[in-house]
Enzyme design. Sequence first.
Site, mmCIF file in Angstrom:
data_model
loop_
_atom_site.group_PDB
_atom_site.id
_atom_site.type_symbol
_atom_site.label_atom_id
_atom_site.label_comp_id
_atom_site.label_asym_id
_atom_site.label_seq_id
_atom_site.Cartn_x
_atom_site.Cartn_y
_atom_site.Cartn_z
ATOM 1 N N CYS A 1 34.676 46.550 45.724
ATOM 2 C CA CYS A 1 35.492 47.080 44.628
ATOM 3 C C CYS A 1 35.679 48.588 44.800
ATOM 4 O O CYS A 1 36.333 49.020 45.736
ATOM 5 C CB CYS A 1 34.896 46.701 43.277
ATOM 6 S SG CYS A 1 36.063 46.907 41.898
ATOM 7 N N HIS B 1 35.118 41.198 43.468
ATOM 8 C CA HIS B 1 33.663 41.181 43.357
ATOM 9 C C HIS B 1 33.132 39.852 43.889
ATOM 10 O O HIS B 1 33.205 38.838 43.182
ATOM 11 C CB HIS B 1 33.239 41.333 41.898
ATOM 12 C CG HIS B 1 33.440 42.707 41.351
ATOM 13 N ND1 HIS B 1 32.491 43.698 41.469
ATOM 14 C CD2 HIS B 1 34.480 43.248 40.677
ATOM 15 C CE1 HIS B 1 32.938 44.793 40.885
ATOM 16 N NE2 HIS B 1 34.144 44.550 40.408
ATOM 17 N N GLU C 1 30.137 38.928 44.131
ATOM 18 C CA GLU C 1 28.999 38.505 43.305
ATOM 19 C C GLU C 1 29.433 37.858 41.995
ATOM 20 O O GLU C 1 28.619 37.236 41.304
ATOM 21 C CB GLU C 1 28.071 39.697 43.026
ATOM 22 C CG GLU C 1 28.549 40.688 41.994
ATOM 23 C CD GLU C 1 29.566 41.701 42.498
ATOM 24 O OE1 GLU C 1 29.850 42.659 41.765
ATOM 25 O OE2 GLU C 1 30.068 41.533 43.625
#
Length: 222
Positions: A92, A200, A202
Amino acid sequence: MSQQSIPSPPEEALASVAVVDYGLGNLRSVTRGLERAGAAVEITDDPDAFRAADGVVLPGVGAFREGVENADPIREELLSVADDGTPLFGICLGMQMLLTTSEEGANEGESAVRGLDLVPGTNVRFAQGQKVPHMGWNELSVEREHPLVEGIDGDYAYFVHSFYAVPEDDDAVVATTDYEVTVPAVVADESGTVFGTQFHPEKSGETGLGILRNFVELCADR
């Protein structure tokens, strides 16, 4: 949404990864994702840990200027990671910091902020009239081969951003997504060892874990 099946994490770590702590970003969620992908993770701002790791992750949430200024004390160490060929993965804001400049808070002269310049280019704001931030799930389209995106084409990832990367070299774009304009979703330098995702991983479910697993395996192969 297309999702790939992710195997359970191995009992022993495949590689060691240093997650850079420079005061920005959800480091714990990145760490959990990397651990599930098979990494032994250390959250650190210690350059010795960067040098010892098999790979380094530069996460980040927030403004370009703040990110670059926060990371400035370890700028040379991050550049050394890239010079040594250690995989360096920006996420990001961390990806945007791999570029040279950004329209976000841009100023001239001594007050200008310069990114790491590992992927030459700039970050630009979405056009007036577009809804910002771009937030939500978008499909990934792989534009060229890179170990990070193996098995990922057509899957969906989670984005939250108001600026997007425009590399000088079109070949730096590994994958794209569409948000009224074509947005680079994954970029990489010429060596292939410095790369980043605008989304992202995650927060991107099994697609993101696939990206993280590819990264960990890339680190293990060094």
